[in-house]
Design a protein around this motif. Structure first.
Motif, PDB file in Angstrom:
ATOM      1  N   ASP A   1      -5.191   2.920  -2.357  1.00  0.00           N
ATOM      2  CA  ASP A   1      -6.047   3.699  -1.459  1.00  0.00           C
ATOM      3  C   ASP A   1      -6.133   5.122  -2.009  1.00  0.00           C
ATOM      4  OD1 ASP A   1      -7.052   5.288   0.676  1.00  0.00           O
ATOM      5  OD2 ASP A   1      -6.363   3.795   2.138  1.00  0.00           O
TER       6      ASP A   1
ATOM      7  N   GLU B   1       0.854  -1.185   0.000  1.00  0.00           N
ATOM      8  CA  GLU B   1       0.000   0.000   0.000  1.00  0.00           C
ATOM      9  C   GLU B   1       0.891   1.237   0.000  1.00  0.00           C
ATOM     10  OE1 GLU B   1      -2.707   0.649   3.352  1.00  0.00           O
ATOM     11  OE2 GLU B   1      -4.078   1.664   1.972  1.00  0.00           O
TER      12      GLU B   1
ATOM     13  N   HIS C   1      -9.152   0.858  -1.698  1.00  0.00           N
ATOM     14  CA  HIS C   1      -9.638   1.499  -0.461  1.00  0.00           C
ATOM     15  C   HIS C   1     -10.207   2.882  -0.777  1.00  0.00           C
ATOM     16  CE1 HIS C   1      -6.545  -0.964   2.143  1.00  0.00           C
ATOM     17  NE2 HIS C   1      -7.406  -1.724   1.494  1.00  0.00           N
TER      18      HIS C   1
ATOM     19  N   GLU D   1     -12.361   2.696   4.151  1.00  0.00           N
ATOM     20  CA  GLU D   1     -11.394   2.768   5.256  1.00  0.00           C
ATOM     21  C   GLU D   1     -11.287   4.224   5.695  1.00  0.00           C
ATOM     22  OE1 GLU D   1      -6.971   1.074   6.216  1.00  0.00           O
ATOM     23  OE2 GLU D   1      -7.214   2.189   4.357  1.00  0.00           O
TER      24      GLU D   1
HETATM   25 ZN    ZN Z   1      -5.820   1.873   2.977  1.00  0.00          ZN
END
Ligand code: ZN
Length: 278
Positions: A181, A146, A207, A251
């Motif tokens: 994300d 990530e 995300h 998230e």
């Molecule tokens: Zn994340």
């Protein structure tokens, strides 16, 4: 691009979003009651519940696990601490496998204490991922790198762009993927090109949340989708254009707002925003 407005089929909740509102058992129950099919547990919450019990509850409620948060932290102890970090990561891989998570989200670590050696930290991350990979491959758990926003380069993750994550995937081969994300990557002028480069095989988690223009806390002031400045449909179009057909995982770390609201209200809002603004 998929139409999300009709049902919750591709919605997942990352349990950090409601971490202050109850135990993992209560969160699992709330997610199922809200008609949400996916869950991505955090490690501390699963461990508090017990891994076997958490796995049982997730199965009993018919939820799909979309990821497990999180492994990584290869750099905190410098090169000397890598062996201990690897041991802990192997346990995290085993826990991910136990709950049926397809991937372990890797927050790779920033600089070691007192260190200014960013290139060194980045090469330690590559070494750590390479050393962990055989165990992850054997367990059938993808290591999902990530990239984190550059504001976390010192203390959380020295992999800060999708381009860096793609380079690591190129270097490491099968068994490594990317958790994309929007909070960490929305600003990147190279985002769309790097999403296309990553493609369907590498993007293993997506995300979502929002970036509040006046952020009050660097870690835990993330916005609900629609409350900030991220063009979520544009990024989702790119991700789905690359072939991604998995879950959209909400998230939101929000100590000033969403962590203070009741569990059901947060989950209902996640559903409503997912259907209307994502
Ligand atoms: Zn994340």
């Amino acid at each position: 691009m998929r139409d999300l407005s009709k049902d919750n089929r591709f919605l997942s909740i990352n349990t950090a979003t409601v971490r202050e509102q109850g135990t993992l058992a209560q969160i699992i129950d709330g997610i199922a009651r809200a008609g949400i099919p996916g869950i991505s547990p955090w490690r501390d919450q699963l461990q508090a519940c017990g891994v076997a019990e958490g796995a049982r509850l997730i199965r009993a409620h018919g939820l799909s696990v979309t990821g497990y948060c999180r492994g990584g932290w290869f750099t905190s102890g410098g090169a000397a601490g890598l062996a201990a970090a690897l041991d802990d990561n192997r346990r995290a891989v085993d826990e991910a496998a136990a709950i049926g998570a397809p991937c372990l989200v890797m927050v790779v670590g920033g600089l070691a204490s007192q260190s200014r050696d960013l290139p060194g930290a980045r090469s330690l991350v590559r070494d750590g991922l390479a050393a962990l990979l055989p165990h992850a491959r054997a367990a059938g758990v993808t290591l999902a790198i990530e990239p984190l926003h550059p504001m976390y380069a010192a203390d959380r993750a020295c992999v800060n762009t999708l381009s860096q994550a793609n380079d690591l995937c190129d270097a490491l081969g099968a068994g490594v993927g990317i958790a994309l994300d929007v909070y960490h990557t929305w600003w990147d002028p190279d985002l769309e090109r790097q999403i296309a480069r990553a493609g369907k095989d590498r993007i293993v988690a997506f995300h979502i949340c929002d970036w509040l223009a006046t952020t009050r806390d660097l870690l835990a002031d993330r916005g609900m989708m629609g409350d900030g400045v991220i063009d979520l449909p544009r990024i989702r179009a790119a991700v789905e254009g690359a072939g991604y057909d998995g879950f959209c995982e909400v998230e939101i770390l929000s100590k000033l707002d969403w962590w203070r609201r009741p569990l059901a209200e947060v989950l209902e809002t996640c559903v409503a925003r997912y259907r209307t603004v994502c």
